[in-house]
Scaffold this active site. Structure first.
Site, short mmCIF file in Angstrom:
data_model
loop_
_atom_site.label_atom_id
_atom_site.label_comp_id
_atom_site.label_asym_id
_atom_site.label_seq_id
_atom_site.Cartn_x
_atom_site.Cartn_y
_atom_site.Cartn_z
CE LYS A 115 -4.50 -1.38 1.77
NZ LYS A 115 -5.52 -1.15 2.77
CE LYS A 197 -5.91 -8.78 -2.39
NZ LYS A 197 -6.26 -8.16 -1.09
CE LYS A 200 -12.96 -3.94 -0.14
NZ LYS A 200 -12.04 -4.23 0.80
P1 TYM Z 1 -10.62 -6.40 3.07
O1 TYM Z 1 -11.74 -5.44 3.19
O2 TYM Z 1 -9.49 -6.07 2.15
O3 TYM Z 1 -11.18 -7.80 2.62
C1 TYM Z 1 -12.24 -8.43 3.31
C2 TYM Z 1 -12.01 -9.93 3.35
O4 TYM Z 1 -11.91 -10.44 2.01
C3 TYM Z 1 -10.74 -11.24 1.88
N1 TYM Z 1 -10.25 -11.11 0.50
C4 TYM Z 1 -10.01 -12.14 -0.32
N2 TYM Z 1 -10.13 -13.47 -0.16
C5 TYM Z 1 -9.82 -14.25 -1.21
N3 TYM Z 1 -9.38 -13.77 -2.40
C6 TYM Z 1 -9.24 -12.45 -2.61
N4 TYM Z 1 -8.83 -12.00 -3.79
C7 TYM Z 1 -9.57 -11.56 -1.54
N5 TYM Z 1 -9.54 -10.22 -1.41
C8 TYM Z 1 -9.95 -9.96 -0.15
C9 TYM Z 1 -9.77 -10.67 2.89
O5 TYM Z 1 -8.78 -11.60 3.23
C10 TYM Z 1 -10.69 -10.32 4.04
O6 TYM Z 1 -10.90 -11.45 4.85
N6 TYM Z 1 -7.92 -5.65 7.19
C11 TYM Z 1 -9.08 -6.33 6.66
C12 TYM Z 1 -10.37 -5.95 7.35
C13 TYM Z 1 -10.32 -6.11 8.83
C14 TYM Z 1 -10.39 -7.34 9.54
C15 TYM Z 1 -10.35 -6.98 10.91
C16 TYM Z 1 -10.51 -8.67 9.13
C17 TYM Z 1 -10.22 -5.12 9.74
N7 TYM Z 1 -10.24 -5.64 11.00
C18 TYM Z 1 -10.37 -7.95 11.90
C19 TYM Z 1 -10.54 -9.64 10.14
C20 TYM Z 1 -10.47 -9.28 11.50
C21 TYM Z 1 -9.22 -5.98 5.19
O7 TYM Z 1 -8.69 -5.01 4.72
O8 TYM Z 1 -10.05 -6.77 4.51
#
Ligand code: TYM
Length: 333
Positions: A115, A197, A200
């Site tokens: 990032k 990966k 979004k």
């Molecule tokens: P975020 O918003 O980027 O993504 C949400 C969830 O989607 C999963 N994910 C994927 N899984 C498989 N293939 C992909 N291409 C893919 N892209 C995203 C992510 O692994 C995630 O589980 N930091 C976290 C949000 C967060 C969080 C937490 C998660 C904040 N606090 C506490 C768990 C526990 C995030 O940015 O997810």
């Protein structure tokens, strides 16, 4: 643990339109914990502001993410669904945990490195301490399991290290959580560059299938998906594009990779891509219909946000107060 029930926590950032990666890697799996666990699913808007957001878009996507949680089958009577910034204990615990997290640990986080390369003009301290806020999210609820995609596992590992460090100094404070990933779908790859990966925040719209894309768009994107010069449909590390499509098809149909290889043996990529597109569109159609219905009822979503935040605060307060007491903060109530 709460009584005899284990706790599940996870979160999704309302920082863009959610993708089938978010769906298959995380959201779709949340529901399986609803019956037996105490579950907290959070819309993590405070994480989202580590990169610049347009306020109106952030607000709209916060509602949308909550509606999508519900459309994916999360019943607000059985799950605590809420918005992070409405529970101030997250930010407060994050500050304390900052003092138990090492600069070196945060410097090693691959998401920070990625990032900060992408947002070189805004490498703010929040981007750096992002995993500490995530640790606070998880530890506030004495969480046992954290369902995530593979890209978040490093952050959950850091959360475990922080919890263990804190517990060593102040015994019996936090439950040490574990990341759980789906057998299939833990890392859905970009359709344009299958070494990357699916994300979004990808600027190439054809690389990403959104949960809310319409049927024609989904099919068109899969038809354009990058494969390789061969013609065989089989899972193989040398065939990242085809392997990714097999994973997606498997997730949406429940068929195994072997069954899929058999189904398409002797058939071309064109047939296969169309089938993946159709299976994806078919599986998402009911989620999309339910989402539209829920999103139209803003008052209901706001009532859920309020109820969820009240529920979450009750548990969050208990942990925060325990932590403050252990640290020696004066507590006069
Ligand atoms: P975020 O918003 O980027 O993504 C949400 C969830 O989607 C999963 N994910 C994927 N899984 C498989 N293939 C992909 N291409 C893919 N892209 C995203 C992510 O692994 C995630 O589980 N930091 C976290 C949000 C967060 C969080 C937490 C998660 C904040 N606090 C506490 C768990 C526990 C995030 O940015 O997810």
């Amino acid at each position: 643990m709460f009584g005899d029930r284990k706790v599940t926590f996870s979160g999704v950032q309302p920082s863009g339109n959610l993708t089938i990666g978010n769906y298959l890697g995380a959201i779709r799996n949340f529901k399986e914990y609803s019956e037996q666990y105490k579950t907290f699913y959070c819309v993590v808007d405070e994480h989202a502001v580590t990169v610049r957001q347009t306020p109106a878009d952030l607000r709209r996507r916060t509602y949308e993410t909550l509606a999508l949680y519900m459309a994916c089958g999360l019943d607000p009577e059985k799950n605590t669904l809420y918005v992070q910034s409405m529970v101030h204990e997250h930010a407060e615990l994050a500050w304390i945990l900052n003092c138990f997290t090492m600069f070196g640990e945060l410097s090693r986080m691959t998401q920070f490195k990625d990032k900060s390369a992408r947002h070189a003009d805004n490498i703010n301290a929040g981007l750096f301490t992002y995993p500490v806020l995530m640790a606070a999210d998880i530890l506030l609820y004495q969480t046992d399991v954290v369902p995530v995609g593979v890209d978040q596992v490093q952050h959950v590992e850091l959360c475990r290290d922080i919890a263990n460090r804190f517990n060593q100094i102040h015994p019996d404070t936090f439950t040490v959580p574990e990341a759980v990933m789906p057998k299939s779908g833990k890392k859905i790859m970009s359709l344009a560059d299958p070494e990357k990966k699916m994300s979004k925040s990808d600027e190439n719209q054809n690389a990403v299938v959104y949960i809310l894309d319409d049927r024609d768009t989904i099919i068109r994107k899969f038809k354009r998906a990058v494969t390789d010069s061969g013609s065989e449909i089989r899972q193989d590390p040398q065939k990242a594009g085809v392997s990714n499509l097999i994973t997606i098809y498997s997730c949406f149909t429940g068929k195994t990779a072997e069954e899929i290889e058999r189904e398409f043996s002797g058939r071309g990529y064109g047939d296969f891509k169309l089938a993946v597109g159709e299976a994806t569109a078919d599986a998402l159609a009911p989620v999309q219909a339910e989402y539209r219905r829920l999103l139209a009822d803003k008052a209901m979503l706001e009532a859920q946000m309020k109820k969820g935040a009240e529920e979450a605060s009750y548990y969050a307060r208990r942990t925060l107060s325990k932590v403050q007491k252990k640290l020696g903060f004066v507590q006069i109530r």
